[in-house]
Write a protein that holds these residues in place. Structure first.
Motif, PDB file in Angstrom:
ATOM      1  N   ARG A   1      34.152  34.041  42.939  1.00 29.31           N
ATOM      2  CA  ARG A   1      33.249  32.952  43.310  1.00 29.31           C
ATOM      3  C   ARG A   1      32.487  32.397  42.121  1.00 29.31           C
ATOM      4  N   ILE A   2      32.009  33.247  41.206  1.00 26.08           N
ATOM      5  CA  ILE A   2      31.144  32.735  40.137  1.00 26.08           C
ATOM      6  C   ILE A   2      31.805  32.714  38.763  1.00 26.08           C
ATOM      7  N   GLY A   3      32.915  33.442  38.603  1.00 31.96           N
ATOM      8  CA  GLY A   3      33.470  33.610  37.274  1.00 31.96           C
ATOM      9  C   GLY A   3      34.900  33.159  37.099  1.00 31.96           C
ATOM     10  N   LYS A   4      35.411  32.402  38.055  1.00 33.02           N
ATOM     11  CA  LYS A   4      36.772  31.864  37.977  1.00 33.02           C
ATOM     12  C   LYS A   4      37.838  32.957  37.928  1.00 33.02           C
ATOM     13  N   ALA A   5      37.511  34.149  38.442  1.00 33.30           N
ATOM     14  CA  ALA A   5      38.516  35.199  38.569  1.00 33.30           C
ATOM     15  C   ALA A   5      39.439  34.862  39.736  1.00 33.30           C
ATOM     16  N   PRO A   6      40.625  35.447  39.779  1.00 36.37           N
ATOM     17  CA  PRO A   6      41.524  35.203  40.904  1.00 36.37           C
ATOM     18  C   PRO A   6      40.979  35.846  42.173  1.00 36.37           C
ATOM     19  N   PRO A   7      41.548  35.557  43.341  1.00 37.94           N
ATOM     20  CA  PRO A   7      41.071  36.170  44.578  1.00 37.94           C
ATOM     21  C   PRO A   7      41.342  37.677  44.607  1.00 37.94           C
ATOM     22  N   VAL A   8      40.746  38.346  45.589  1.00 40.25           N
ATOM     23  CA  VAL A   8      40.777  39.802  45.623  1.00 40.25           C
ATOM     24  C   VAL A   8      42.197  40.349  45.672  1.00 40.25           C
ATOM     25  N   ASP A   9      43.064  39.736  46.466  1.00 38.86           N
ATOM     26  CA  ASP A   9      44.426  40.268  46.581  1.00 38.86           C
ATOM     27  C   ASP A   9      45.165  40.207  45.248  1.00 38.86           C
ATOM     28  N   ALA A  10      44.806  39.241  44.396  1.00 35.50           N
ATOM     29  CA  ALA A  10      45.448  39.148  43.079  1.00 35.50           C
ATOM     30  C   ALA A  10      45.089  40.352  42.207  1.00 35.50           C
ATOM     31  N   PHE A  11      43.898  40.910  42.392  1.00 40.74           N
ATOM     32  CA  PHE A  11      43.518  42.123  41.665  1.00 40.74           C
ATOM     33  C   PHE A  11      44.410  43.290  42.071  1.00 40.74           C
ATOM     34  N   VAL A  12      44.788  43.340  43.339  1.00 41.46           N
ATOM     35  CA  VAL A  12      45.700  44.402  43.806  1.00 41.46           C
ATOM     36  C   VAL A  12      47.057  44.242  43.152  1.00 41.46           C
TER      37      VAL A  12
ATOM     38  N   PRO B   1      48.328  60.159  31.704  1.00 41.91           N
ATOM     39  CA  PRO B   1      48.675  60.105  33.125  1.00 41.91           C
ATOM     40  C   PRO B   1      47.459  60.279  34.017  1.00 41.91           C
ATOM     41  N   ASN B   2      46.323  60.660  33.416  1.00 42.69           N
ATOM     42  CA  ASN B   2      45.101  60.894  34.182  1.00 42.69           C
ATOM     43  C   ASN B   2      44.112  59.737  34.084  1.00 42.69           C
ATOM     44  N   VAL B   3      44.572  58.590  33.647  1.00 44.86           N
ATOM     45  CA  VAL B   3      43.755  57.375  33.643  1.00 44.86           C
ATOM     46  C   VAL B   3      44.474  56.305  34.449  1.00 44.86           C
ATOM     47  N   LYS B   4      43.855  55.906  35.555  1.00 44.82           N
ATOM     48  CA  LYS B   4      44.425  54.886  36.434  1.00 44.82           C
ATOM     49  C   LYS B   4      43.359  53.833  36.720  1.00 44.82           C
ATOM     50  N   VAL B   5      43.529  53.097  37.815  1.00 42.95           N
ATOM     51  CA  VAL B   5      42.680  51.943  38.083  1.00 42.95           C
ATOM     52  C   VAL B   5      42.081  52.032  39.492  1.00 42.95           C
ATOM     53  N   SER B   6      40.834  51.586  39.581  1.00 40.59           N
ATOM     54  CA  SER B   6      40.147  51.395  40.863  1.00 40.59           C
ATOM     55  C   SER B   6      39.892  49.900  41.062  1.00 40.59           C
ATOM     56  N   LEU B   7      39.741  49.511  42.313  1.00 38.07           N
ATOM     57  CA  LEU B   7      39.374  48.124  42.641  1.00 38.07           C
ATOM     58  C   LEU B   7      38.173  48.142  43.573  1.00 38.07           C
ATOM     59  N   ASP B   8      37.135  47.398  43.223  1.00 40.07           N
ATOM     60  CA  ASP B   8      36.025  47.144  44.139  1.00 40.07           C
ATOM     61  C   ASP B   8      36.211  45.731  44.681  1.00 40.07           C
ATOM     62  N   THR B   9      36.433  45.616  45.988  1.00 37.72           N
ATOM     63  CA  THR B   9      36.755  44.316  46.579  1.00 37.72           C
ATOM     64  C   THR B   9      35.585  43.342  46.463  1.00 37.72           C
ATOM     65  N   GLY B  10      34.359  43.846  46.631  1.00 44.15           N
ATOM     66  CA  GLY B  10      33.202  42.965  46.529  1.00 44.15           C
ATOM     67  C   GLY B  10      32.987  42.459  45.124  1.00 44.15           C
ATOM     68  N   HIS B  11      33.148  43.346  44.132  1.00 42.61           N
ATOM     69  CA  HIS B  11      33.010  42.921  42.743  1.00 42.61           C
ATOM     70  C   HIS B  11      34.050  41.845  42.408  1.00 42.61           C
ATOM     71  N   ALA B  12      35.278  42.074  42.870  1.00 45.81           N
ATOM     72  CA  ALA B  12      36.343  41.101  42.597  1.00 45.81           C
ATOM     73  C   ALA B  12      36.026  39.754  43.233  1.00 45.81           C
TER      74      ALA B  12
END
Length: 273
Positions: free
Chosen positions: A190-201, A174-185
């Motif tokens: 842009r360069i790695g075919k990842a989804p847009p930032v909101d998709a990470f959320v 229960p003490n391991v969760k997730v962070s999001l860095d918007t710039g990294h996403a």
């Protein structure tokens, strides 16, 4: 509707906190201290730094976190001797969290383009990666659980928005969760075919407990103020409002003198305070 808007926090060094203390304490903003994660900081300096932090934090009632160590290693390390160093440094930072009343520590995701592509065609590689992370982090998680501190996995070169979320769940704490860095996403979009930032959320959902807010142009890890780059902030905040509980929203910008600039821009957009 302003009373429904989230209050922004900030990732600050001790020097930055000293400069922006009135802004932080005025709204009791969440804090992420970033002076204790660097490998070139002598450990003998920590007592003086901790004492200074306690003085600067006097009167602060917002939530607190620390950025954990991250440079020069990955948490899926296969070398047991190096893993021991990683564990010691992370546990030492957890001890500082306790001393400063922090209940969250940011650590970096082990995923990138190379191993993400490898995992996609070698299912055993994906399983072994999780097990290596489990080996490295097990004593760290145990210490975090005992101290009531949550570890949040921040995306770095993550191409798959859900990989570190699945990793966090696989660690079964229960003490391991997730962070999001918007710039990294956005960079990986842009360069790695990842989804847009909101998709990470959306991919993180209820596991999302921490967000680094920074803007960029897709060329480098800029850490610009929100509004200065290309990120679609209204889409990001729409996604953030969909999660069961608003995560800590932490401005992480490379501007020691004008940390509040992005906060003012987001407030003018009607997105945060």
């Amino acid at each position: 509707m302003s009373h429904d808007l989230p209050v922004l926090g900030a990732a600050l060094s001790l020097d930055m906190l000293a400069r922006h203390r009135d802004w932080v304490l005025g709204a009791q903003r969440d804090l992420e201290l970033q002076s204790f994660c660097w490998p070139n900081t002598p450990e003998q300096d920590f007592p003086e730094m901790i004492a200074r932090a306690k003085t600067l934090l006097d009167g602060h009632t917002g939530r607190r976190g620390l950025h954990g160590p991250f440079q020069s290693f990955s948490i899926d390390c296969a070398d047991p001797e190096i893993a021991a160093v990683i564990q010691r440094r992370m546990i030492r930072t957890l001890e500082i969290c306790e001393e400063l009343g922090a209940d969250q520590m940011v650590i970096h995701s082990p995923y990138g383009i190379w191993n993400g592509a490898d995992d996609a065609v070698k299912p055993s590689a994906a399983i072994m990666r999780i097990e290596r992370v489990r080996f490295v982090l097990s004593p760290v998680i145990k210490r975090a659980e005992a101290a009531g501190i949550t570890l949040v996995l921040e995306n770095c070169e993550d191409q798959d928005a859900g990989a570190r979320v699945a990793l966090a769940r696989a660690l079964k704490s229960p003490n391991v969760k997730v962070s999001l860095d918007t710039g990294h996403a956005y960079f990986m979009h842009r360069i790695g075919k990842a989804p847009p930032v909101d998709a990470f959320v959306y991919a993180a959902g209820a596991m999302l407990e921490h967000v680094h807010l920074q803007d960029m142009d897709g060329q480098a890890d800029r850490h610009w103020h929100p509004g200065e780059g290309e990120i679609h902030w209204h889409a990001v905040f729409k996604a953030l409002r969909s999660v069961p509980k608003m995560p800590r929203l932490i401005l992480e910008v490379n501007d020691e003198l004008a940390v509040t600039k992005g906060a003012e821009w987001l407030a003018a957009q009607g997105l945060a305070l």
